[in-house]
Structures are given as C-alpha cells and as structure tokens.
Design an enzyme around this catalytic site. Sequence first.
Site, PDB file in Angstrom:
ATOM      1  N   HIS A   1       0.832  -1.221   0.000  1.00 29.32           N
ATOM      2  CA  HIS A   1       0.000   0.000   0.000  1.00 29.32           C
ATOM      3  C   HIS A   1       0.866   1.270   0.000  1.00 29.32           C
ATOM      4  O   HIS A   1       0.483   2.284   0.565  1.00 29.32           O
ATOM      5  CB  HIS A   1      -0.946   0.026   1.209  1.00 29.32           C
ATOM      6  CG  HIS A   1      -1.910  -1.115   1.239  1.00 29.32           C
ATOM      7  ND1 HIS A   1      -3.167  -1.037   0.684  1.00 29.32           N
ATOM      8  CD2 HIS A   1      -1.810  -2.371   1.743  1.00 29.32           C
ATOM      9  CE1 HIS A   1      -3.798  -2.193   0.864  1.00 29.32           C
ATOM     10  NE2 HIS A   1      -2.996  -3.030   1.495  1.00 29.32           N
TER      11      HIS A   1
ATOM     12  N   ASN B 127     -10.281  -3.049   2.310  1.00 25.98           N
ATOM     13  CA  ASN B 127      -9.951  -3.071   0.880  1.00 25.98           C
ATOM     14  C   ASN B 127     -11.210  -2.833   0.055  1.00 25.98           C
ATOM     15  O   ASN B 127     -12.315  -2.818   0.601  1.00 25.98           O
ATOM     16  CB  ASN B 127      -9.367  -4.437   0.496  1.00 25.98           C
ATOM     17  CG  ASN B 127      -7.894  -4.576   0.853  1.00 25.98           C
ATOM     18  OD1 ASN B 127      -7.213  -3.585   1.146  1.00 25.98           O
ATOM     19  ND2 ASN B 127      -7.400  -5.791   0.831  1.00 25.98           N
TER      20      ASN B 127
ATOM     21  N   TYR C 202       0.655  -3.907  12.291  1.00 32.69           N
ATOM     22  CA  TYR C 202       0.521  -2.504  11.881  1.00 32.69           C
ATOM     23  C   TYR C 202       1.362  -1.556  12.728  1.00 32.69           C
ATOM     24  O   TYR C 202       2.134  -0.746  12.210  1.00 32.69           O
ATOM     25  CB  TYR C 202      -0.966  -2.100  11.842  1.00 32.69           C
ATOM     26  CG  TYR C 202      -1.626  -2.708  10.624  1.00 32.69           C
ATOM     27  CD1 TYR C 202      -1.901  -4.080  10.580  1.00 32.69           C
ATOM     28  CD2 TYR C 202      -1.892  -1.961   9.496  1.00 32.69           C
ATOM     29  CE1 TYR C 202      -2.444  -4.663   9.454  1.00 32.69           C
ATOM     30  CE2 TYR C 202      -2.443  -2.538   8.361  1.00 32.69           C
ATOM     31  CZ  TYR C 202      -2.715  -3.889   8.347  1.00 32.69           C
ATOM     32  OH  TYR C 202      -3.236  -4.469   7.220  1.00 32.69           O
TER      33      TYR C 202
HETATM   34 FE1  HDE Z   1      -2.508  -4.812   5.539  1.00 33.84          FE
HETATM   35  N1  HDE Z   1      -0.734  -3.969   6.018  1.00 33.84           N
HETATM   36  N2  HDE Z   1      -1.812  -6.604   6.164  1.00 33.84           N
HETATM   37  N3  HDE Z   1      -4.215  -5.744   4.919  1.00 33.84           N
HETATM   38  N4  HDE Z   1      -3.204  -3.098   4.878  1.00 33.84           N
HETATM   39  C1  HDE Z   1      -0.404  -2.690   5.797  1.00 33.84           C
HETATM   40  O1  HDE Z   1       0.701  -1.263   7.272  1.00 33.84           O
HETATM   41  C2  HDE Z   1      -0.720  -6.785   6.921  1.00 33.84           C
HETATM   42  C3  HDE Z   1      -4.513  -7.062   4.999  1.00 33.84           C
HETATM   43  C4  HDE Z   1      -4.460  -2.829   4.426  1.00 33.84           C
HETATM   44  O2  HDE Z   1      -3.417   3.447   3.798  1.00 33.84           O
HETATM   45  C5  HDE Z   1       0.921  -2.320   6.389  1.00 33.84           C
HETATM   46  O3  HDE Z   1       1.079   0.959   7.402  1.00 33.84           O
HETATM   47  C6  HDE Z   1      -0.629  -8.150   7.326  1.00 33.84           C
HETATM   48  C7  HDE Z   1      -5.889  -7.305   4.703  1.00 33.84           C
HETATM   49  C8  HDE Z   1      -4.554  -1.460   4.008  1.00 33.84           C
HETATM   50  O4  HDE Z   1      -1.798   3.288   5.246  1.00 33.84           O
HETATM   51  C9  HDE Z   1       1.343  -3.599   7.113  1.00 33.84           C
HETATM   52  C10 HDE Z   1      -1.705  -8.781   6.768  1.00 33.84           C
HETATM   53  C11 HDE Z   1      -6.413  -6.083   4.425  1.00 33.84           C
HETATM   54  C12 HDE Z   1      -3.304  -0.910   4.245  1.00 33.84           C
HETATM   55  C13 HDE Z   1       0.227  -4.545   6.767  1.00 33.84           C
HETATM   56  C14 HDE Z   1      -2.443  -7.805   6.039  1.00 33.84           C
HETATM   57  C15 HDE Z   1      -5.351  -5.116   4.563  1.00 33.84           C
HETATM   58  C16 HDE Z   1      -2.491  -1.943   4.799  1.00 33.84           C
HETATM   59  C17 HDE Z   1       1.934  -1.789   5.420  1.00 33.84           C
HETATM   60  C18 HDE Z   1      -2.094 -10.237   6.842  1.00 33.84           C
HETATM   61  C19 HDE Z   1      -7.849  -5.753   4.009  1.00 33.84           C
HETATM   62  C20 HDE Z   1      -2.854   0.502   3.944  1.00 33.84           C
HETATM   63  C21 HDE Z   1       2.148  -0.352   5.784  1.00 33.84           C
HETATM   64  C22 HDE Z   1      -2.057 -10.840   8.108  1.00 33.84           C
HETATM   65  C23 HDE Z   1      -8.809  -6.046   5.026  1.00 33.84           C
HETATM   66  C24 HDE Z   1      -3.213   1.451   5.045  1.00 33.84           C
HETATM   67  C25 HDE Z   1       1.275  -0.109   6.892  1.00 33.84           C
HETATM   68  C26 HDE Z   1      -2.770   2.849   4.676  1.00 33.84           C
HETATM   69  C27 HDE Z   1      -1.159  -1.768   5.180  1.00 33.84           C
HETATM   70  C28 HDE Z   1       0.198  -5.805   7.224  1.00 33.84           C
HETATM   71  C29 HDE Z   1      -3.594  -8.131   5.292  1.00 33.84           C
HETATM   72  C30 HDE Z   1      -5.574  -3.725   4.334  1.00 33.84           C
HETATM   73  C31 HDE Z   1       2.717  -4.105   6.784  1.00 33.84           C
HETATM   74  C32 HDE Z   1       0.476  -8.736   8.187  1.00 33.84           C
HETATM   75  C33 HDE Z   1      -6.617  -8.652   4.740  1.00 33.84           C
HETATM   76  C34 HDE Z   1      -5.767  -0.754   3.440  1.00 33.84           C
HETATM   77  O5  HDE Z   1       1.425  -3.414   8.480  1.00 33.84           O
END
Ligand code: HDE
Length: 722
Positions: A108, A181, A395
Amino acid sequence: MTTKSAKISKPKATKAASSVIPAENQVMIAGAPVAVTPEGQEVGNGGEIHQVAGGTHPQMTNQRGTVIADDENSLKANERGPGLIEDFFLVEKTQHFDHERIPERVVHARGYGAHGYFELTDSLAGITKAKVLTTLGQKTPVFTRFSTVAGNMGSADTARDVRGFAVKMYTPEGNWDIVGNNIPVFFIQDAIKFTDLIHAAKQEPDRGFPQAQTAHDTFWDWASLTPEATHMLMWLMSDRAIPRSFRMMEGFGVHTFRLVNDEGESTYVKFHWRPKLGMASVIWDEALKISGADPDFHRRDLWNAIESGNLPEWELGVQLFDEEFANNFDFDVLDATKLIPEEVLPLRIIGKMVLTRNVDNYFAETEQVAFATTDVVPGIDFSNDPLLQGRNLSYIDTQITRLGGPNYEQIPVNAPRCPVMNMQRDGHMTLRPQKGRVSYSPSSLEQDTPRQDPRAGFTSFKAHEEGDKLRVRAESFGDHFSQALMFFQSQTDAEQNHIISAFIFELSKVDTKAVRTRMLSQLANVDISIAQRVADGLGMKDPITPAFTKVSARTDLAPSDALSIVKKMKPGLVTKVIGCLVADGTDAAEVLALETAAHKLGAHVKIIAPKIGGATAADGKVIEADFQLAGGPSVLFDTVYVALSEAGAKLLSTEAAAVAWVHDAFSHLKVIGASSTAQTLLTAAGVVPDAGVIVGKSPSPYLAAAANGRIYPREPKVRTTY
Ligand code: HDE
C-alpha cells in the site's frame, strides 16, 4: 571577471518582505545593487526573481527561525572561491533534504487520502456501546486513504490491483480504524502466509522488476500452489481491480469483527462502504493507456472532485449476525477468503462518510498517516479470524519503523481528538510534554494522575476458549472453490469475459509454462469451462487435469447480483468527464450546447484541440482548449464528443493521435457523439454505427446514451473474447 569581496550588506528588504520592495530599497549583495523590474519585481544577482509584484510574502527563515537574506547563493571565501563550512544555511537546507524520505510502506505504498466526516444515521444502541455507532447525527472526523497494494510509491494509479480503503475515525473515545480493501475477500486465510503472498506479488528480488503488477512468474507460481487464493484471484482478475475512481469503489472491512454492548454481549459484524455514485471501472486496455497518459489518474480525480465541491460520499452498511447464523452459514465466518452474500444477509445502512477537504501537505498527512487494525474503541472487538489476529501485531510494528519511533501517534494526522493520558514517556520525537514527576502507576504523589476506568474503559469480549494448542488450519476453511464459482456466475457475460481475458493477459506474461499449466489445473477446480477458456486464449492445447483438492466446488450456491459491478451500476453523468474534440472550423454553438446540457446533468466537458492555444471556430471565435490532442487521449474521459467541421475531420483523419483518440473511445466501449460533418474521422478510426454512436443530433440523445455507461454488446466486435 574581477574578484570582489564577499561582503553582504544588511538587506533592508527583509524587514518589509510582505510588500513589494520600492526601488529605493535596493538590496546590496556582494557590492552590487539588486535590480528591480518595471513591475517592481526584485531581481537577484543570479537573475532570479525574489519578490513577485503584489504578493504578500512572509519572511523566509531557516528551521531555527533565522531570517534568510539570500537563498540563491552559498557562502564562499570569495566570489569564485571555495565554499565555507560555516554556511549553516546551506548545511541545514541540504541536510534536511538528505532526510526527506522515510521508508515507504511495504504494501500500500502508493496511496492518496483526504479528510472528511462520518455521520451516523441509524443507531446501533443495544448492539454496541461504541459512541461513534450510537450517537445519532454526530459528525465524527475521519481521514481516509486509498491505495494500491503491490506497487511502489511512484507507480501508476491504474495498475490491476486490490485497492486499500482505510478509514481512520477520530471518535470521542479514541481512534477507530477500519483498514479495509475494495474487495470483500482476501488471498489467504492465515497471517503466516502474508509475507509469501507479498513477496511473490512485488518485484522479483534479483532483478527488481516488474513492479505494480501480478503479471509475472513469481506471483502465479505462488498463486498456482495456493488454492485458498482462488476466490480472490477471480476478484483480482475482475474489473473491481481497475476502478474508474476511488469515488466509485466499494470498501470492505473484510474480516468478521465483533460489536459488544454494555452487557458484554457480542454481535458479529462485517463492514461495507457503498459509493453514492455507484461503482464504475475502466477497460483493461484503457487502464494500461491511462497508466502512461496520467499515472496520477485516481489521485487527480479525488483531488479535483473535492476542490470543485463534488464531495465523495459513501454509505456505511453492516451485516450483523449471531453465533447461530455463523454456525449455520455455508462457510466459516472466520475465513477471510469468504463473503456473506447480501442476498443471504442484507446490509443495514447506518451512516455515511463524506470527504470534504484535501490535505494541506501530502507528506505530513497522507504519507504519515498510520492505520492499525488494533485502533479500536470500547464496543468494537476482534473475531478469531487468523488473518486479523496476525494483522493485529503487524501494523504498529510497521509504523514504528516507517515513522521512526513509538510516538507517531502524536503526529497531527494520527493524534486522537480526545484526551490522551497515561504513564508512557519519552522516545523519539516526543511532541507532548507530559507534566509531573509521576510516570508510573499506581502512584500517590500527585492528585491528578490518570487512573484506569473499569466501567468506561475498553474490555475485551469474554470469549470462551478451550482446546488443544495447535498449528493447524481448521477443516471448516477447506473449501476454496465454491465461492470462486459463485462470484464468476454472478457476473454479466461481459464481466465474465473480462475475467477470462485478465487471466489470459496475466498468464501470458508468465515465462514458465509449468506455472501456466498448474494455474489452469487450479482454475479447473472452479469450473473446467473457465480453465478451458483461459487455455484457449493462451493457445495451450494440452488436456487440463484438475489439481488435487479435498473439497470440490459446490454448484448449488445462488448467484449474487450484488457482486456484479454492471448489475449494480447507477446511471447518470454526475462528475463524469466528457472529452470534446475540436479543431479549426468547429461550430462553436454546437460545443456550447453540449457544455450547457452536460453541465445541467452534473458532467464536466473538457476541450481537446490540436493546439493548446485552442481552435478558431467557424464564427472566428477562439474555442479554448483544456488539452492538446497528444496530451489528452480519450482514455482520460468517460465518454467523448467529436465536434468537427468537414474540413477539420478530413485534416484530423490523417493525424494518428486523432484517429487513435476516436478509435480508443470506440474500442473502450464508450458512447461517442459526433457532428454530422465529423464522419470522415469516425470512418478513419474504424467506428461502425451502434447504439453508442450518436451522430448529428442535439446533445440530449448523446448524453442520455452516455448516462448508461459503456456499450458492452460492442465488445465482441472490437476484441476477441474466449
Ligand atoms: Fe494490511 N498492512 N496486512 N491488509 N493493509 C499494511 O501497514 C498486513 C490485509 C491494508 O493506507 C501495512 O502501514 C498483514 C488485509 C490497508 O496506510 C502492514 C496482513 C487487508 C493498508 C500490513 C495484512 C489489509 C495496509 C503496510 C495479513 C484488508 C494501507 C504499511 C495478516 C482487510 C493502510 C502499513 C494505509 C497496510 C500488514 C492483510 C488492508 C505491513 C500482516 C486482509 C488498506 O502493516
């Protein structure tokens, strides 16, 4: 050149920098008077303009507040001599620049955000104690950031990808983030697979490319070996992954969460954002071309909409259910690769979100905003979804690296709008000086130290847990194909064709034939005809053997119309953009009539002309242009109008950019309006008559047709479908 002393006289100008410097107040720099232009602009000794006439410019200072006399020249030992290390202005400016970047988000990275509010219209009192969901009419400030997942920060907005849809609500009880999402399911069921998914999707580590796309070997290698991803792949290959605008996307919390009331009772919940404008997507070939023509297509669209007062709006809907529903549902509600169809469990609309204000500074706000699934308030809690559980640790951890320490919540865009009081102290970039000698608890030395509050404070839902500690995947997570088939069957023919074409496109970029073959075997588990259609498009002739699976796809699931973009489309032209091609000789009255009629419907008209200076209309007046032809390809517009005289059409029919302009609009299934005199260009561009080609009429029939969106029946005439 003579060497002069580097003496700098005290600049009088800095005292009155907020007004134009009168000629008598000339600044002496290196012994030379600074020139003043007739307009009153001060010109420095490098020829640069310091003061723009009429401006009210505050004094420029360094980061420490010292007023800067000369921001154009570094300090030198003499006019042509070596630089001096004591030039603290140069050193500070350069050092700051050297540290202007922070680590971009691993996923992202490319995003765009805006401020706004959430307003509750239907209270969930009795179901949750969260004030944000129970106080009717309250406007809770929000910051919302949309993003692509795979691309790096500088990639194009229109890559095929899932879009992040993250909303931070600054509630009176603390920050609540729905980090969702634009697709309601996900690739994986367990957090431990996330690293693998992302590594496979991002640029390959040896070569550092391709970025911002899944169309390469490593992604499909992983996907073809990961049957649980299949449902999500259907969505990713669908037009949901190439939205027309952030404003025309749905958003989903994806996981099942809990709402908890005052009695400590829990109700399961899934969150849905519904765009007021309805959904819209682009055609894949269009997305590819937009990526070149305007890589900032989505952010520009959001920015412009807000600046022009067309405030983007979404409804918040919830699916509420209890343990009994969960137990009887066909799939496990803790499995993030599954959705609950709206036809099975309707949405209850409880409020709306309106984005009202663009950021003042992209970096300070959109880049530094830090979302976390663990940003919850009393009354909102987690389910045991193993993906959500894993996210809960990730996060804050990532923000500490990205933002440089544990105090990032003190940055204005992250700071709660309610009191924050605790015994945590110090660390990188502490912005909030906390008073007093007590930084521990319990304590007795001060009367006003913060205390825990068992009644109002956050309490976790008292979930009953028992069983063996295991590293397993629940059997109830075992069906990977039924909802993939349901999703496919819920689409219109055109949408199904797009899914098939997207698989063909992506797999055609995979060099390793064995990976393509394996993916076909995986698709065969959804439906052999889907696999066969993709194989036909790839020209892979070997018989397809379905991959081994413990659970076969169910064929009894009812299709869900709510999963189709086209079936849910809301007709209309509000905020849609009409590209109008003009040239010398165009009938200005025709363009004016179009503009007037379009404006009444809430649409914008952009004029495209061979030259940016505009075109000379038949009546001799100049029609001003918004775009020069090559810089305003038709992919940037929702629908197009060709306003040309006979001579203009003839001239442009030998101009490649003009022919491509019309041809692309036709092949992207857009409604095309045209003057009756424009036929030569339409013919040169291969346009053949259909319901979406409206020639020589008043603007009304053209606009009426355009309001209904794309002309899908045209598609088989312009590209092969499999
Ligand atoms: Fe994320 N995800 N994610 N994700 N995610 C990040 O956090 C993570 C997942 C989502 O505009 C990171 O600040 C793991 C699902 C959005 O700043 C990080 C897992 C969904 C955004 C991270 C998931 C998301 C992130 C990267 C699986 C939809 C952007 C930078 C266990 C429900 C937020 C950050 C923004 C961002 C980890 C899976 C949505 C690395 C470990 C499922 C919208 O922390």
